[in-house]
Structures are given as C-alpha cells and as structure tokens.
Design a protein around this motif. Structure first.
Motif, PDB file in Angstrom:
ATOM      1  N   SER A  44      38.863  49.623  43.869  1.00 47.69           N
ATOM      2  CA  SER A  44      38.707  48.871  42.636  1.00 47.69           C
ATOM      3  C   SER A  44      39.603  47.641  42.692  1.00 47.69           C
ATOM      4  N   ALA A  45      39.114  46.527  42.176  1.00 50.22           N
ATOM      5  CA  ALA A  45      39.874  45.280  42.305  1.00 50.22           C
ATOM      6  C   ALA A  45      39.674  44.420  41.069  1.00 50.22           C
ATOM      7  N   PRO A  46      40.761  43.853  40.531  1.00 54.65           N
ATOM      8  CA  PRO A  46      40.586  42.946  39.396  1.00 54.65           C
ATOM      9  C   PRO A  46      40.073  41.577  39.858  1.00 54.65           C
ATOM     10  N   GLN A  47      39.483  40.829  38.964  1.00 52.46           N
ATOM     11  CA  GLN A  47      39.058  39.453  39.263  1.00 52.46           C
ATOM     12  C   GLN A  47      40.243  38.678  39.846  1.00 52.46           C
ATOM     13  N   GLY A  48      39.954  37.837  40.837  1.00 50.08           N
ATOM     14  CA  GLY A  48      41.002  36.982  41.410  1.00 50.08           C
ATOM     15  C   GLY A  48      41.876  37.659  42.437  1.00 50.08           C
ATOM     16  N   SER A  49      41.446  38.850  42.927  1.00 52.45           N
ATOM     17  CA  SER A  49      42.279  39.547  43.919  1.00 52.45           C
ATOM     18  C   SER A  49      41.575  39.577  45.267  1.00 52.45           C
ATOM     19  N   LEU A  50      42.243  40.133  46.251  1.00 55.53           N
ATOM     20  CA  LEU A  50      41.596  40.271  47.551  1.00 55.53           C
ATOM     21  C   LEU A  50      41.752  41.688  48.070  1.00 55.53           C
ATOM     22  N   LEU A  51      40.823  42.083  48.931  1.00 55.31           N
ATOM     23  CA  LEU A  51      40.823  43.419  49.522  1.00 55.31           C
ATOM     24  C   LEU A  51      40.834  43.271  51.032  1.00 55.31           C
ATOM     25  N   LEU A  52      41.539  44.185  51.695  1.00 58.74           N
ATOM     26  CA  LEU A  52      41.517  44.208  53.151  1.00 58.74           C
ATOM     27  C   LEU A  52      40.545  45.290  53.589  1.00 58.74           C
ATOM     28  N   GLY A  53      39.668  44.933  54.527  1.00 51.56           N
ATOM     29  CA  GLY A  53      38.723  45.906  55.049  1.00 51.56           C
ATOM     30  C   GLY A  53      39.027  46.190  56.507  1.00 51.56           C
ATOM     31  N   GLU A  54      38.700  47.406  56.936  1.00 53.23           N
ATOM     32  CA  GLU A  54      38.950  47.788  58.329  1.00 53.23           C
ATOM     33  C   GLU A  54      37.816  48.686  58.814  1.00 53.23           C
ATOM     34  N   LEU A  93      37.821  34.787  40.646  1.00 54.65           N
ATOM     35  CA  LEU A  93      38.458  35.073  39.351  1.00 54.65           C
ATOM     36  C   LEU A  93      37.471  35.100  38.194  1.00 54.65           C
ATOM     37  N   GLU A  94      36.206  34.687  38.446  1.00 56.81           N
ATOM     38  CA  GLU A  94      35.187  34.834  37.395  1.00 56.81           C
ATOM     39  C   GLU A  94      34.048  35.762  37.819  1.00 56.81           C
ATOM     40  N   LYS A  95      34.253  36.564  38.859  1.00 57.03           N
ATOM     41  CA  LYS A  95      33.193  37.489  39.286  1.00 57.03           C
ATOM     42  C   LYS A  95      32.976  38.517  38.175  1.00 57.03           C
ATOM     43  N   PRO A  96      31.723  38.669  37.712  1.00 51.13           N
ATOM     44  CA  PRO A  96      31.505  39.613  36.619  1.00 51.13           C
ATOM     45  C   PRO A  96      31.941  41.035  37.007  1.00 51.13           C
ATOM     46  N   GLY A 183      55.017  32.723  41.106  1.00 48.65           N
ATOM     47  CA  GLY A 183      54.544  31.535  40.417  1.00 48.65           C
ATOM     48  C   GLY A 183      53.715  31.992  39.240  1.00 48.65           C
ATOM     49  N   GLY A 184      53.234  31.050  38.445  1.00 47.40           N
ATOM     50  CA  GLY A 184      52.535  31.447  37.226  1.00 47.40           C
ATOM     51  C   GLY A 184      51.175  30.805  37.063  1.00 47.40           C
ATOM     52  N   ASN A 185      50.564  31.140  35.948  1.00 41.55           N
ATOM     53  CA  ASN A 185      49.337  30.489  35.458  1.00 41.55           C
ATOM     54  C   ASN A 185      48.037  30.899  36.129  1.00 41.55           C
ATOM     55  N   PHE A 186      48.077  31.743  37.198  1.00 43.15           N
ATOM     56  CA  PHE A 186      46.810  32.042  37.870  1.00 43.15           C
ATOM     57  C   PHE A 186      45.832  32.708  36.906  1.00 43.15           C
ATOM     58  N   GLY A 187      44.625  32.195  36.860  1.00 38.87           N
ATOM     59  CA  GLY A 187      43.545  32.806  36.087  1.00 38.87           C
ATOM     60  C   GLY A 187      43.556  32.499  34.597  1.00 38.87           C
ATOM     61  N   ARG A 188      44.569  31.744  34.129  1.00 33.95           N
ATOM     62  CA  ARG A 188      44.620  31.447  32.695  1.00 33.95           C
ATOM     63  C   ARG A 188      43.321  30.822  32.216  1.00 33.95           C
ATOM     64  N   ARG A 189      42.775  31.389  31.151  1.00 40.92           N
ATOM     65  CA  ARG A 189      41.604  30.787  30.514  1.00 40.92           C
ATOM     66  C   ARG A 189      42.149  29.664  29.650  1.00 40.92           C
ATOM     67  N   ARG A 190      41.462  28.526  29.636  1.00 39.83           N
ATOM     68  CA  ARG A 190      42.032  27.382  28.940  1.00 39.83           C
ATOM     69  C   ARG A 190      41.116  26.740  27.913  1.00 39.83           C
ATOM     70  N   VAL A 191      41.718  26.335  26.840  1.00 39.88           N
ATOM     71  CA  VAL A 191      41.010  25.587  25.809  1.00 39.88           C
ATOM     72  C   VAL A 191      41.743  24.250  25.694  1.00 39.88           C
ATOM     73  N   LEU A 192      41.076  23.186  26.118  1.00 40.88           N
ATOM     74  CA  LEU A 192      41.701  21.861  26.097  1.00 40.88           C
ATOM     75  C   LEU A 192      41.147  21.054  24.938  1.00 40.88           C
ATOM     76  N   ASN A 193      42.031  20.591  24.098  1.00 44.03           N
ATOM     77  CA  ASN A 193      41.637  19.811  22.918  1.00 44.03           C
ATOM     78  C   ASN A 193      40.474  20.501  22.188  1.00 44.03           C
ATOM     79  N   GLY A 194      40.569  21.825  22.094  1.00 44.54           N
ATOM     80  CA  GLY A 194      39.584  22.592  21.338  1.00 44.54           C
ATOM     81  C   GLY A 194      38.343  22.995  22.121  1.00 44.54           C
ATOM     82  N   GLU A 195      38.226  22.576  23.404  1.00 43.00           N
ATOM     83  CA  GLU A 195      37.023  22.912  24.190  1.00 43.00           C
ATOM     84  C   GLU A 195      37.372  23.912  25.290  1.00 43.00           C
TER      85      GLU A 195
END
Ligand SMILES: [Zn+2]
Length: 301
Positions: A44-54, A93-96, A183-195
């Motif tokens: 199981s993996a959250p949006q924006g992550s990576l998996l290693l396969g072997e 990061l937006e994969k349903p 570091g920060g901010n990865f995946g933040r959903r943003r509303v700029l000037n109301g949009e």
C-alpha cells in the motif's frame, strides 16, 4: 489537468515545514511460476510516494518485462547475470486512490509465456491546503508570459517523455543541500487568490541565497535555463525515466548535455521565478509520476 494547473506545476512558495515521514509499510512477497519471486517494499502506498520492486530467482539470460498500472517500466540488474532484477514504481501525487497492479511477464525455459502480478493499494495522501495571495501576473499571466510558460511546459513534457534506457545513477541519492535532511510543502494543495491550483510537486528547502546546490545523484543535465515559473532551473536525467529538478536558483553552474557526478555543485540557491523568498525547490519525477524526492534518499533504489 487544466492548462492553468499545468502552467502552475512548478510554482512554489516556502511556507511552513513538514517532515516527509511515511507510515511504516510492510514489504509484500509472492511466489510465481518457475521459481520466480516478486517483492514490493509495500502493498500500500500513499499518493506521491515510491515503491521498490524486486524479482528474484531469474536465470542469468532470462528477460523480463514489467508494467505498473498498465505502463511499461524499466527493470535492471545491478550486475550482469544477477538472479535479481530491480524496479522503481512512482505513485503520482494526484493518482486516484484505488488498486493497481505491478505485472511481470517472462518466458519459461521451454518458451511458454508467463505472467505474475502484485496488487498495490494507492491511498489518498494527507496534504494540507494553503491559501495564498500572490502578485497578479503569476495568477493571470499576460499573453506573452502565458506563451512563455506554455513553451516551458512543452519542453518539460518532452524531457519527461524521454526514457534513457540505462542506469546513470550510482549508489544512494542525497539531499541537494549540505547539512539538510528535511524539507516541506510536498503535495500541498493550493488556492491562489481564491482559485484552486495544482498541488505543489516538489520539496522546498529554505536556505540563504547563494548556498551551493548539489546534484542529488549522477546523471546528465538535460535542462539548465530560466523558466517562467521555476526561475533558473536545472533538470538532471538519472536514466530509466528518473529525473530530479532544482528550481529558483540564483546561478546555474552547468549546461544542458553535461554529465554530472553525484554531489557536484550545479548552482546556487536563489529566488528566481515565482517565489516569496530564497529557497531550493527540489522535484523528483519517475515515469511522469511526481514523487516526494526525500523518499528516494530514504530508500536506495
Ligand atoms: Zn517549491
């Protein structure tokens, strides 16, 4: 994705800090035909992550192909003839949220086609939403700025559409600033000037302008120029569809086409493009999937 959201993909603003810790995830394993074993770092993996396969149990000359959610992805052996093959699966990061398969195909020694797959559950990522007010020109660019941003976007798409069929990296990926681990901010959903806008696709590291920026890994520079939103930008191809991006630099120290070694200086932190202050924006893309770059440091591919 709308055109406006595409244009804003690289925009970033250094607000707040967040550690990129993911919940502990257990590896998963499956025994397939003819002694082949598939392993994934997690089921199981959250949006924006990576998996290693072997894939293990392979014969030295046996060829395999792999698909992740129906798209072909590269496999590699660390040494020629090794019984183990590796893969890196990026979860955009937006994969349903839902169930997707990692599927392997190969032929048995008598030529029979075989397949085996492991399911992965993609979970919705926990990303905060930020509401910001920025200069109007960056929310409603004039036609000339819009044209420039669209050209940048086309250039980036052409880069990410290219898969260099070899491993250009060696060993571990590193954070591109010395003495920094989060570091920060990865995946933040943003509303700029109301949009509502596209989410923030990189990791931001606040730093003093002029701080040296280092290549996270060896590879080839494929872009080193000023882009409208991301300012002075460097993109490095690490092979097999893996790219890192460094944005808002005050100075660029490399040229497109240059080979780079891991930890080589490639530029300096700045505040070029759409920013509110000096910081480094670091992006990781794996076969078009926008992934939290800190994960490739934590999990050696
Ligand atoms: Zn950013």
């Amino acid at each position: 994705m709308t055109r406006a959201s595409l244009l804003l993909m690289f925009a970033c603003l250094p607000l707040g800090q967040a550690h990129a810790k993911q919940p502990v995830q257990a590896p998963v394993k499956k025994s397939c035909d003819s002694g082949i074993i598939l392993k994934l770092s997690s089921a199981s993996a959250p949006q924006g992550s990576l998996l290693l396969g072997e894939i293990s149990g392979a014969k030295p000359s046996q060829e395999f192909s792999a698909e992740w959610d129906g798209r072909p992805i590269p496999l590699w052996r660390e040494t020629p003839g090794s019984p183990t093959l590796h893969a890196l699966l990026g979860v955009d990061l937006e994969k349903p949220a839902g169930r997707y398969d990692w599927k392997i195909s190969w032929s048995s020694t008598d030529g029979k086609p075989l397949t085996c797959s492991l399911p992965v559950t993609v979970r919705t990522g926990k990303f905060p939403t930020e509401r910001l007010t920025v200069e109007k020109q960056f929310v409603q660019p004039d036609p000339e700025q819009q044209k420039r941003a669209e050209e940048d976007q086309k250039k980036m798409k052409a880069i990410y559409d290219t898969v260099t069929p070899e491993v250009l990296w060696k060993g571990k990926f590193v954070v591109p600033l010395k003495g920094v681990s989060t570091g920060g901010n990865f995946g933040r959903r943003r509303v700029l000037n109301g949009e509502a806008r596209s989410p923030h696709a990189g990791v931001d590291f606040p730093a003093v302008a002029g701080t040296p920026v280092y290549a996270a890994q060896s590879g080839k520079v494929v872009l080193a120029e000023n882009l409208y939103y991301s300012g002075n930008t460097v993109v490095i191809d690490h092979g097999f569809g893996i790219y890192t991006l460094y944005a808002h630099l005050s100075e660029i120290g490399v040229h497109a086409g240059d080979p780079v070694e891991a930890s080589a200086e490639i530029g300096k932190v700045g505040a070029t493009g759409r920013v509110t202050g000096p910081h480094l924006h670091w992006g990781l893309t794996i076969d078009h999937a926008r992934v939290n770059a800190l994960q490739i440091v934590q999990r050696r591919p």
